[in-house]
Motif scaffolding. Sequence first.
Motif, mmCIF file in Angstrom:
data_model
loop_
_atom_site.group_PDB
_atom_site.id
_atom_site.type_symbol
_atom_site.label_atom_id
_atom_site.label_comp_id
_atom_site.label_asym_id
_atom_site.label_seq_id
_atom_site.Cartn_x
_atom_site.Cartn_y
_atom_site.Cartn_z
ATOM 1 N N GLN A 57 16.187 -18.598 16.694
ATOM 2 C CA GLN A 57 17.091 -18.092 17.823
ATOM 3 C C GLN A 57 18.077 -17.435 17.372
ATOM 4 O O GLN A 57 19.006 -18.060 16.677
ATOM 5 C CB GLN A 57 17.379 -19.128 18.765
ATOM 6 C CG GLN A 57 15.840 -20.131 19.153
ATOM 7 C CD GLN A 57 16.365 -21.168 20.107
ATOM 8 O OE1 GLN A 57 17.428 -21.530 20.555
ATOM 9 N NE2 GLN A 57 15.440 -22.169 20.243
ATOM 10 N N TYR A 58 18.242 -16.194 17.910
ATOM 11 C CA TYR A 58 19.742 -15.523 17.715
ATOM 12 C C TYR A 58 20.062 -15.286 16.342
ATOM 13 O O TYR A 58 21.313 -15.677 15.844
ATOM 14 C CB TYR A 58 20.948 -16.324 18.474
ATOM 15 C CG TYR A 58 20.716 -16.221 20.014
ATOM 16 C CD1 TYR A 58 21.321 -15.165 20.811
ATOM 17 C CD2 TYR A 58 19.823 -16.968 20.449
ATOM 18 C CE1 TYR A 58 21.167 -15.206 22.177
ATOM 19 C CE2 TYR A 58 19.493 -16.783 21.827
ATOM 20 C CZ TYR A 58 20.189 -16.050 22.820
ATOM 21 O OH TYR A 58 20.126 -15.920 23.992
ATOM 22 N N TRP A 90 13.337 -15.903 19.318
ATOM 23 C CA TRP A 90 14.495 -15.126 20.300
ATOM 24 C C TRP A 90 15.382 -14.428 19.758
ATOM 25 O O TRP A 90 15.927 -14.848 18.803
ATOM 26 C CB TRP A 90 15.036 -16.427 21.324
ATOM 27 C CG TRP A 90 14.707 -16.987 22.388
ATOM 28 C CD1 TRP A 90 15.162 -18.076 22.898
ATOM 29 C CD2 TRP A 90 13.343 -16.702 23.292
ATOM 30 N NE1 TRP A 90 14.465 -18.745 24.011
ATOM 31 C CE2 TRP A 90 13.381 -17.637 24.315
ATOM 32 C CE3 TRP A 90 12.422 -15.828 23.210
ATOM 33 C CZ2 TRP A 90 12.431 -17.932 25.262
ATOM 34 C CZ3 TRP A 90 11.671 -15.858 24.131
ATOM 35 C CH2 TRP A 90 11.416 -16.718 25.125
ATOM 36 N N PHE A 91 15.485 -13.083 20.244
ATOM 37 C CA PHE A 91 16.612 -12.304 19.870
ATOM 38 C C PHE A 91 16.734 -12.354 18.297
ATOM 39 O O PHE A 91 17.912 -12.533 17.855
ATOM 40 C CB PHE A 91 17.962 -12.528 20.637
ATOM 41 C CG PHE A 91 17.945 -12.265 21.896
ATOM 42 C CD1 PHE A 91 18.167 -11.086 22.386
ATOM 43 C CD2 PHE A 91 17.651 -13.429 22.694
ATOM 44 C CE1 PHE A 91 17.985 -11.178 23.673
ATOM 45 C CE2 PHE A 91 17.394 -13.102 24.242
ATOM 46 C CZ PHE A 91 17.716 -12.002 24.802
ATOM 47 N N GLU A 111 10.613 -12.946 22.691
ATOM 48 C CA GLU A 111 11.440 -11.901 23.288
ATOM 49 C C GLU A 111 10.575 -10.474 23.369
ATOM 50 O O GLU A 111 10.043 -10.274 22.117
ATOM 51 C CB GLU A 111 12.744 -11.620 22.702
ATOM 52 C CG GLU A 111 13.447 -10.339 23.071
ATOM 53 C CD GLU A 111 14.470 -9.986 21.915
ATOM 54 O OE1 GLU A 111 15.165 -8.809 22.290
ATOM 55 O OE2 GLU A 111 14.652 -10.358 20.757
ATOM 56 N N TRP A 112 10.574 -10.116 24.369
ATOM 57 C CA TRP A 112 9.551 -8.901 24.503
ATOM 58 C C TRP A 112 10.471 -7.685 24.403
ATOM 59 O O TRP A 112 11.124 -7.224 25.302
ATOM 60 C CB TRP A 112 8.805 -8.730 25.939
ATOM 61 C CG TRP A 112 7.721 -7.885 25.791
ATOM 62 C CD1 TRP A 112 7.753 -6.414 26.290
ATOM 63 C CD2 TRP A 112 6.296 -7.894 25.214
ATOM 64 N NE1 TRP A 112 6.530 -5.799 26.127
ATOM 65 C CE2 TRP A 112 5.750 -6.775 25.484
ATOM 66 C CE3 TRP A 112 5.774 -8.901 24.783
ATOM 67 C CZ2 TRP A 112 4.431 -6.572 25.189
ATOM 68 C CZ3 TRP A 112 4.364 -8.801 24.200
ATOM 69 C CH2 TRP A 112 3.890 -7.485 24.467
ATOM 70 N N SER A 113 10.432 -7.199 23.098
ATOM 71 C CA SER A 113 11.146 -5.948 22.825
ATOM 72 C C SER A 113 10.103 -4.717 22.539
ATOM 73 O O SER A 113 9.068 -5.059 22.246
ATOM 74 C CB SER A 113 12.128 -6.187 21.782
ATOM 75 O OG SER A 113 11.372 -6.425 20.713
ATOM 76 N N ARG A 165 10.484 -13.368 27.292
ATOM 77 C CA ARG A 165 11.923 -13.160 27.714
ATOM 78 C C ARG A 165 11.970 -11.561 27.509
ATOM 79 O O ARG A 165 11.839 -11.157 26.384
ATOM 80 C CB ARG A 165 12.636 -13.945 27.001
ATOM 81 C CG ARG A 165 14.123 -13.834 27.328
ATOM 82 C CD ARG A 165 15.087 -14.763 26.804
ATOM 83 N NE ARG A 165 16.429 -14.620 27.142
ATOM 84 C CZ ARG A 165 17.404 -15.268 27.063
ATOM 85 N NH1 ARG A 165 17.355 -16.446 26.746
ATOM 86 N NH2 ARG A 165 18.883 -14.921 27.432
ATOM 87 N N ALA A 204 15.359 -8.852 27.764
ATOM 88 C CA ALA A 204 16.731 -8.587 27.786
ATOM 89 C C ALA A 204 17.273 -8.409 29.165
ATOM 90 O O ALA A 204 16.430 -7.687 29.918
ATOM 91 C CB ALA A 204 17.070 -7.505 26.698
ATOM 92 N N TYR A 208 16.567 -20.487 26.903
ATOM 93 C CA TYR A 208 15.604 -19.743 27.793
ATOM 94 C C TYR A 208 15.411 -20.438 29.132
ATOM 95 O O TYR A 208 14.343 -20.353 29.815
ATOM 96 C CB TYR A 208 14.013 -19.591 27.306
ATOM 97 C CG TYR A 208 13.626 -20.662 26.632
ATOM 98 C CD1 TYR A 208 12.987 -21.801 27.124
ATOM 99 C CD2 TYR A 208 13.881 -21.052 24.999
ATOM 100 C CE1 TYR A 208 12.455 -22.897 26.477
ATOM 101 C CE2 TYR A 208 13.457 -22.049 24.492
ATOM 102 C CZ TYR A 208 12.707 -22.977 25.043
ATOM 103 O OH TYR A 208 12.436 -23.999 24.483
#
Length: 519
Positions: free
Chosen positions: A181-182, A208-209, A239-241, A269, A271, A519
């Motif tokens: 995460q992050y 995540w991110f 994360e859905w990028s 997730r 943004a 989340y």
Amino acid sequence: MSLHSLPDEIWTIVFQAFESSADLLKVVQTCKYLYSLAIGILYRDIRWRGPLFYASNVPFWKRHSSSIELAPTSLTVSISLAGLNNIWHLYDPAIVVVEEDGTCTATPELRSTQIIDTTEEEAHDSKKVSYFASHRMYTAITQRISTFTALRDLIFHLCVLPDMVSPAIKLLPRLRRLSIQYCTFPALMKVEPDPTFSELPITELTLWFLKNELGKAPNSNYAYMFLCTARNLRKLNIEWSSINGRFLEHATPGGLMAPLTGLTDLKLRFAPHKSWTSDVMTEAAKDCLRAFLLGSPNIKRFTWVGKCLRFTFPREVLPNLTSYSGWMGPGMSLLETRPDIDNIEITGTDRKTSDLISILENIGKYTPRLKSLRFGLYMWDTEIMYVIMSLFPCLRDIRIAFEFGSLSEQFLLSLGALFLYHLPDLESLEIYRAVFPRVKITSFGGVAFEHIVTKISSPEVTPVDDDGFVKVALDAWRKSCPLLRTVQLTKTSIWRRSFDGDEWCKRELPTPNLTYELY
């Protein structure tokens, strides 16, 4: 009574029931006998919050490595590596590099007097100085992680990670939950699939991110996206990028990886702001999502976090879905064609009573036999109970968290006769005041990140704080709702009973650690 009058196994069971590490630490410090029994349990959950914290533990691990290595089952790492391509000084001029023995080296921009009198706790919390681990220290860290062969949960949170983390993960035969995460990764100009990731034993993966070093080589994240190929993977939080979407779209025959047909739980997730800038890219993101969902037909529980992407679920995706959590914009298209959904959690709204009533009325049209309903309110309003009672008579689980207002004595005493009487199957009721987390943007490693913060309000004494009154109210609900077994009226405690006629017992709940509620 002598301590030795009880078998070691009994003491072990007692120590495992401790919820507070501080209490267990006191036991460890009493005598050598209890130390030998409890020290392994104390080190079940380890959190390395910075290089100085790890350095302070090095002497202990060197003395007890042979006897304690099998103790840790959960590990959280928040230690960043200094020296990614020798540009670590660009992150922040106030940098201190820490060696395994605890020695610190500051950058020329940082006066040595700033760290001379800094305690270990102050060093971690200081806003003036950023502490990074040297390459030698991180090598030792990854080697130490690889010796924790009983580890089941591994979390990397808010740190700069080196390539050497991946081999350490592969040496953990019992790892089930992996969360990254992050985090920031080194720039990789060429990414090759890692076929050994498919052999990992993980069943739950969180990504995540994930960012790249100073925004270079956007495809670098693919190196860790191949963790999704683990053959036993059942739960994916991602994360859905635009990058992740294009990668997971290939989880179809002929793509980079096989379809994720084993997934049963999916959390996407988005943004707060779109990571794509044009309508064409927005449509591409939707196409990627459709393709990915088509390749994962066995998903039973789906969570949608965020509301930046307007999406309509095609009829052919998620045929086995039974639970939905998230924004009801896209969720309503699921309910229209899937009456078997029996668990719904509403998020992503402004929590106004009028808006929620409208949403609940629409849900009631498609899923009148709903079993579980959860949502948040801005201001407590008794009217919401009339709506629930009339629309969902088959509910077994209700959770309503509200930010302002309180539950009155009259409402609690009359709850059984007025509302619960119409919900004969109800087993769990949670109605309590909560502090809803807010998302704050901060910068780390030259990249903007989100993290969750809370606003603590002044305490207010309400009827739910009076245990005697609560027991009277619970007893008044017995005839109206005989199957009720769990009741939560405050954020910090819960009331339970095992069978009808049993006495209600109160249990305090542990304080949640919002650092990891990402989340």
